[in-house]
Design an enzyme around this catalytic site. Structure first.
Site, PDB file in Angstrom:
ATOM      1  N   GLY A 218      60.225 -11.827   0.717  1.00 57.06           N
ATOM      2  CA  GLY A 218      60.636 -12.713   1.443  1.00 57.06           C
ATOM      3  C   GLY A 218      62.223 -12.672   2.189  1.00 57.06           C
ATOM      4  O   GLY A 218      62.256 -13.374   3.145  1.00 57.06           O
ATOM      5  N   GLU A 250      60.028  -7.555  -4.514  1.00 53.08           N
ATOM      6  CA  GLU A 250      58.728  -6.949  -3.649  1.00 53.08           C
ATOM      7  C   GLU A 250      58.890  -7.238  -2.217  1.00 53.08           C
ATOM      8  O   GLU A 250      58.343  -7.798  -1.426  1.00 53.08           O
ATOM      9  CB  GLU A 250      57.712  -8.003  -3.965  1.00 53.08           C
ATOM     10  N   PRO A 251      60.114  -6.314  -1.511  1.00 52.61           N
ATOM     11  CA  PRO A 251      60.431  -6.413  -0.100  1.00 52.61           C
ATOM     12  C   PRO A 251      59.504  -5.884   1.009  1.00 52.61           C
ATOM     13  O   PRO A 251      59.005  -4.730   0.410  1.00 52.61           O
ATOM     14  CB  PRO A 251      61.759  -6.164   0.193  1.00 52.61           C
ATOM     15  N   GLY A 252      58.833  -6.606   1.833  1.00 55.23           N
ATOM     16  CA  GLY A 252      58.035  -5.613   2.794  1.00 55.23           C
ATOM     17  C   GLY A 252      58.742  -5.704   4.253  1.00 55.23           C
ATOM     18  O   GLY A 252      59.307  -4.777   4.509  1.00 55.23           O
ATOM     19  N   ARG A 253      58.772  -6.974   4.857  1.00 48.77           N
ATOM     20  CA  ARG A 253      59.328  -7.247   6.122  1.00 48.77           C
ATOM     21  C   ARG A 253      60.706  -6.113   6.207  1.00 48.77           C
ATOM     22  O   ARG A 253      61.161  -5.585   6.945  1.00 48.77           O
ATOM     23  CB  ARG A 253      59.216  -8.365   6.507  1.00 48.77           C
ATOM     24  N   TYR A 293      52.055 -16.864  14.813  1.00 52.13           N
ATOM     25  CA  TYR A 293      53.403 -17.660  14.290  1.00 52.13           C
ATOM     26  C   TYR A 293      54.217 -18.037  15.270  1.00 52.13           C
ATOM     27  O   TYR A 293      55.525 -18.325  14.837  1.00 52.13           O
ATOM     28  CB  TYR A 293      54.111 -16.757  13.179  1.00 52.13           C
ATOM     29  N   CYS A 320      40.629 -11.641  26.816  1.00 50.45           N
ATOM     30  CA  CYS A 320      39.959 -12.856  27.554  1.00 50.45           C
ATOM     31  C   CYS A 320      40.231 -14.045  26.594  1.00 50.45           C
ATOM     32  O   CYS A 320      39.309 -14.786  26.028  1.00 50.45           O
ATOM     33  CB  CYS A 320      38.617 -12.599  27.664  1.00 50.45           C
ATOM     34  N   GLU A 321      41.273 -14.418  26.433  1.00 49.15           N
ATOM     35  CA  GLU A 321      42.075 -15.546  25.746  1.00 49.15           C
ATOM     36  C   GLU A 321      43.506 -15.794  26.355  1.00 49.15           C
ATOM     37  O   GLU A 321      44.269 -15.210  26.639  1.00 49.15           O
ATOM     38  CB  GLU A 321      42.390 -15.190  24.283  1.00 49.15           C
ATOM     39  N   TYR A 348      53.784  -6.277   9.542  1.00 50.37           N
ATOM     40  CA  TYR A 348      52.874  -6.992  10.034  1.00 50.37           C
ATOM     41  C   TYR A 348      52.578  -6.916  11.416  1.00 50.37           C
ATOM     42  O   TYR A 348      52.099  -7.831  12.092  1.00 50.37           O
ATOM     43  CB  TYR A 348      53.260  -8.488   9.723  1.00 50.37           C
TER      44      TYR A 348
HETATM   45  N1  LLP Z   1      54.944 -10.390  -2.229  1.00 54.94           N
HETATM   46  C1  LLP Z   1      54.211 -11.253  -2.183  1.00 54.94           C
HETATM   47  C2  LLP Z   1      53.558 -11.784  -3.546  1.00 54.94           C
HETATM   48  C3  LLP Z   1      53.946 -11.652  -1.019  1.00 54.94           C
HETATM   49  O1  LLP Z   1      52.644 -12.425  -0.740  1.00 54.94           O
HETATM   50  C4  LLP Z   1      54.473 -11.176   0.159  1.00 54.94           C
HETATM   51  C5  LLP Z   1      54.310 -11.480   1.627  1.00 54.94           C
HETATM   52  C6  LLP Z   1      55.314 -10.331  -0.031  1.00 54.94           C
HETATM   53  C7  LLP Z   1      55.721  -9.909  -1.337  1.00 54.94           C
HETATM   54  C8  LLP Z   1      56.290  -9.618   0.887  1.00 54.94           C
HETATM   55  O2  LLP Z   1      57.180 -10.547   1.886  1.00 54.94           O
HETATM   56  P1  LLP Z   1      58.115  -9.963   2.982  1.00 54.94           P
HETATM   57  O3  LLP Z   1      59.214  -9.379   2.167  1.00 54.94           O
HETATM   58  O4  LLP Z   1      57.563  -8.968   3.877  1.00 54.94           O
HETATM   59  O5  LLP Z   1      58.522 -11.296   3.369  1.00 54.94           O
HETATM   60  N2  LLP Z   1      51.899 -11.821   8.140  1.00 54.94           N
HETATM   61  C9  LLP Z   1      53.374 -12.654   8.174  1.00 54.94           C
HETATM   62  C10 LLP Z   1      53.939 -12.616   6.934  1.00 54.94           C
HETATM   63  C11 LLP Z   1      53.022 -12.963   5.702  1.00 54.94           C
HETATM   64  C12 LLP Z   1      53.626 -12.551   4.501  1.00 54.94           C
HETATM   65  C13 LLP Z   1      52.611 -12.660   3.326  1.00 54.94           C
HETATM   66  N3  LLP Z   1      53.177 -12.182   1.817  1.00 54.94           N
HETATM   67  C14 LLP Z   1      54.126 -12.181   9.395  1.00 54.94           C
HETATM   68  O6  LLP Z   1      53.871 -11.546  10.202  1.00 54.94           O
HETATM   69  O7  LLP Z   1      55.279 -13.044   9.495  1.00 54.94           O
END
Ligand code: LLP
Length: 393
Positions: A218, A250-253, A293, A320-321, A348
């Site tokens: 997050g 659990e960082p993704g972004r 978003y 086409c949107e 993402y």
């Molecule tokens: N852990 C869980 C359980 C999650 O559901 C998520 C993201 C993460 C970790 C990673 O979160 P982050 O660190 O990336 O914020 N598609 C959207 C974001 C959806 C996030 C879903 N869950 C976007 O493009 O902004």
């Protein structure tokens, strides 16, 4: 672009590694595991690079599990999140020995227990609780409020833990929460942490001892001028509160977002009743975030000395949107044939892309120093028909 064509995703290996290490190093010697959230960008090269520097992984499907294993990572560093794990997914995860399931409901816990029983083993579990805090982010990526589908109401958690504790086929490992994505303030994280620590105390009192706390992902990134979270300060404030409990994040972004760009070419410039449109070869199927978003991605010219027409341009794609735009009202100097980079597209971006309008998914390239490597081929037209059949009559 001459080598790989357009549109294209480009990732920086160094940035990915540095971003992950920023989390890892802030913990210093405190027990921790940084589980990169695979959904943000699941390219095998990204997973492989992270695995090599010791990352764990947060997975949400069997597809993500198999990718992580194929990329050389160990299942023992994987946490399995998601609200609807199937029996087959649970079985496979147990066979390969994942670190922990983050369980999202009583019904799911029963299913995991049944599968473990059939296999004659114990399943490691954490309960994902919903702490009911407002993450103050876009409603589609906010997950920690009562009305969201995620996790178990924190006030209902104790009896579920008791049941898991009493089960011969479940081992209580931890406690998990994830309140949303693209948070730009620390306070909601710390409010959630206070609530889960209260629960840890309650559980201690009934002799259920939690070995780790998983605080989810997050952490937001800078897309525009926004102030965002100082990762080191965030982790220091976690450590102030948690004693010697092991922490999982659990960082993704925050790992891949600003390590990637989406490159697209200007096909045509067009004026319609006073509005200036740059029609580009990239579209909403390639990068869904702006339309889905209302997300902002900075746009920069690839060639800094580009000459052309100065205007406030809407960047629109071939789909086409009316909603097919990647950016609106951007002051740029453009000519047909220019390449543009949409910044902060590493998270993402490709992972949410699709074949809408029968558009082949784009290529992905990883840059490391002055090397560049194709890490996913552009799909061919033939790829679009693969696995489709016509009726024979
Ligand atoms: N852990 C869980 C359980 C999650 O559901 C998520 C993201 C993460 C970790 C990673 O979160 P982050 O660190 O990336 O914020 N598609 C959207 C974001 C959806 C996030 C879903 N869950 C976007 O493009 O902004």
């Amino acid at each position: 672009m001459e080598t790989y064509g357009s549109p294209l995703y480009v990732y920086s290996r160094t940035d990915i590694e540095n971003n992950w290490r920023e989390f890892d190093q802030a913990f210093d010697t405190h027990p921790h595991l940084i589980c990169y959230a695979v959904k943000a960008n699941s390219n095998l090269a990204v997973l492989n690079v992270l695995s090599k520097i010791g990352s764990g992984f947060d997975i949400v499907s069997i597809g993500e599990l198999e990718r992580v294993l194929f990329a050389g990572a160990s299942a023992s560093r994987c946490v399995f999140s998601g609200v609807a794990k199937t029996k087959a997914e649970i079985k496979r995860a147990l066979e390969v020995g994942i670190f922990c399931f983050n369980v999202e409901s009583m019904a799911e816990m029963n299913r995991i227990e049944q599968v473990a029983k059939d296999m004659g083993i114990q399943a490691p579990i954490s309960l994902r609780v919903n702490p009911n805090v407002d993450a103050k982010t876009h409603p589609y990526i906010s997950t920690g409020l009562k009305e969201n589908k995620f996790g178990v109401d924190i006030d209902a958690a104790v009896p579920i833990y008791q049941m898991a504790h009493d089960s011969a086929y479940l081992t209580v490992k931890g406690l998990a929460c994830h309140i949303g994505s693209q948070l730009i303030e620390v306070s909601p994280f710390l409010d959630a942490l206070d609530k889960v620590l209260e629960l840890v105390d309650k559980l201690n009192k009934i002799n259920i001892h939690i070995a780790h706390l998983d605080l989810g992902g997050g952490v937001g990134i800078k897309y525009d001028n926004e102030q965002t979270i100082d990762i080191n300060a965030y982790i220091v404030s976690i450590l102030d509160k948690v004693g010697d409990l092991k922490i999982i994040l659990e960082p993704g972004r925050a790992v891949v977002g600003n390590a990637g760009v989406f490159v697209t070419k200007v096909e045509f410039l067009k004026q319609n009743s006073g509005k200036s449109f740059a029609i580009i070869d990239g579209a909403m199927n390639d990068l869904l975030r702006p339309v889905f978003y209302q997300a902002y991605h900075q746009v920069l010219p690839v060639n800094e000395n580009a000459k052309g027409t100065d205007a406030h341009w809407d960047l629109v794609g071939p789909i086409c949107e009316t909603s097919d735009f990647l950016a609106k009202n951007r002051k740029l100097c453009l000519s047909e044939g220019d390449y543009l980079a949409l910044m902060s597209a590493g998270a993402y971006g490709f992972s949410m892309s699709s074949n809408y309008n029968s558009r082949p998914r784009v290529a992905e390239v990883m840059v490391s120093g002055n090397q560049h490597t194709l890490v996913r081929e552009r799909e061919s037209i033939q790829d679009l028909f693969n696995k489709e059949y016509m009726i024979n009559d």
